[in-house]
Design a protein around this motif. Structure first.
Motif, mmCIF file in Angstrom:
data_model
loop_
_atom_site.group_PDB
_atom_site.id
_atom_site.type_symbol
_atom_site.label_atom_id
_atom_site.label_comp_id
_atom_site.label_asym_id
_atom_site.label_seq_id
_atom_site.Cartn_x
_atom_site.Cartn_y
_atom_site.Cartn_z
ATOM 1 N N LEU A 233 1.291 2.023 -3.931
ATOM 2 C CA LEU A 233 0.160 2.923 -4.109
ATOM 3 C C LEU A 233 0.359 4.277 -3.440
ATOM 4 N N THR B 203 -14.048 1.041 -2.012
ATOM 5 C CA THR B 203 -12.734 1.046 -2.648
ATOM 6 C C THR B 203 -11.612 0.753 -1.670
ATOM 7 N N ASP B 204 -11.642 1.363 -0.488
ATOM 8 C CA ASP B 204 -10.556 1.157 0.467
ATOM 9 C C ASP B 204 -10.455 -0.300 0.902
ATOM 10 N N THR C 61 -0.049 5.009 -0.388
ATOM 11 C CA THR C 61 -1.152 5.231 0.549
ATOM 12 C C THR C 61 -0.641 5.895 1.818
ATOM 13 N N LEU D 107 -6.810 -6.527 -2.273
ATOM 14 C CA LEU D 107 -5.877 -6.742 -3.386
ATOM 15 C C LEU D 107 -4.434 -6.811 -2.898
ATOM 16 N N ALA D 108 -4.093 -5.966 -1.927
ATOM 17 C CA ALA D 108 -2.737 -6.002 -1.372
ATOM 18 C C ALA D 108 -2.514 -7.265 -0.553
ATOM 19 N N LEU E 150 0.818 -1.211 0.000
ATOM 20 C CA LEU E 150 0.000 0.000 0.000
ATOM 21 C C LEU E 150 0.853 1.262 0.000
ATOM 22 N N HIS F 86 -8.266 -0.594 -10.779
ATOM 23 C CA HIS F 86 -7.128 -0.044 -10.044
ATOM 24 C C HIS F 86 -5.879 -0.262 -10.900
ATOM 25 N N VAL G 182 -8.913 -2.323 -1.976
ATOM 26 C CA VAL G 182 -7.473 -2.095 -2.065
ATOM 27 C C VAL G 182 -6.733 -2.928 -1.019
ATOM 28 N N PHE H 234 -2.677 -2.220 -9.623
ATOM 29 C CA PHE H 234 -2.975 -3.628 -9.351
ATOM 30 C C PHE H 234 -3.301 -4.371 -10.640
ATOM 31 N N ALA I 175 -9.277 -6.062 -9.540
ATOM 32 C CA ALA I 175 -8.133 -5.196 -9.827
ATOM 33 C C ALA I 175 -8.318 -4.348 -11.075
#
Length: 209
Positions: A70, A139-140, A72, A146-147, A66, A183, A143, A186, A180
């Motif tokens: 990304l 979305t969060d 983040t 996906l991570a 992240l 994004h 994410v 991803f 993914a």
């Protein structure tokens, strides 16, 4: 020749990762992450991953994805990354997460937590329902998921059971790769991953637990 698969690791533990994050995140947020890591370490205790590494390495790898990929900086998302398995894989209750870290973190953790099968429901059915439900996640939460899956499959050939490698590959292609697609980072990473491990799709197998 294409670019190889980018992988993430956290073998230096939280102290090493925290040092890397100093200056990239406010000190206040690092203290909040200190608390989340301590909480996760207590609950996950001596759990290890299939290849034998300490479980906390997986949690910190998710944070690495992240932050490093990304960029983040949302500390609630990062805390949810640290805590994403604490309800599913330990006796920690959702209320414990909510009380310690607040409603938003608890909600994100809940979205990525696979529930126990209901009465009369087979484990495979519960897992399929959980994966289908992720399509409606915010979305969060997606994410974080996906991570999380990236950490789990980035070194898929290190899993000690070949049948699990195949089933995890197939489930990832079927249920995670579609998440993914909206994004970009991803999407590209999982496309490279699929080219790396596509040979595992040759045989069918049940989804992993």
């Amino acid at each position: 020749m294409g670019i190889g698969l980018r992988t993430f690791e956290a073998k230096a533990g939280w102290s090493g990762l925290r040092e890397r994050l100093t200056g990239r995140l406010p000190e206040h947020d690092l203290v909040l992450l200190d608390e989340a890591v301590e909480f996760a370490v207590v609950w996950h205790a001596d759990q290890v991953r299939p290849a034998g590494e300490p479980y906390v390495e997986h949690l910190l790898e998710v944070v690495c994805v992240l932050v490093d990929a990304l960029e983040t900086t949302d500390v609630d998302v990062l805390r949810a990354a640290v805590l994403h398995d604490v309800v599913e894989d330990t006796d920690c209750a959702p209320a414990d997460v909510r009380r310690q870290f607040g409603q938003r973190v608890a909600d994100l953790v809940e979205w990525v937590t696979k529930p126990e099968p209901t009465e009369g429901q087979l484990p495979a059915e519960a897992r399929a329902a959980y994966l289908a439900r992720l399509r409606a996640a915010p979305t969060d939460a997606i994410v974080v998921k996906l991570a999380d899956r990236l950490s789990n499959v980035q070194r898929l050939d290190s899993h000690p059971r070949p049948e699990k490698r195949r089933s995890y590959y197939q489930e990832t292609v079927r249920s995670i790769v579609p998440l993914a697609q909206t994004h970009p980072w991803f999407r590209e990473w999982y496309a490279t991953w699929d080219r790396t491990f596509g040979h595992l799709g040759a045989d069918s197998s049940d989804a992993v637990g």
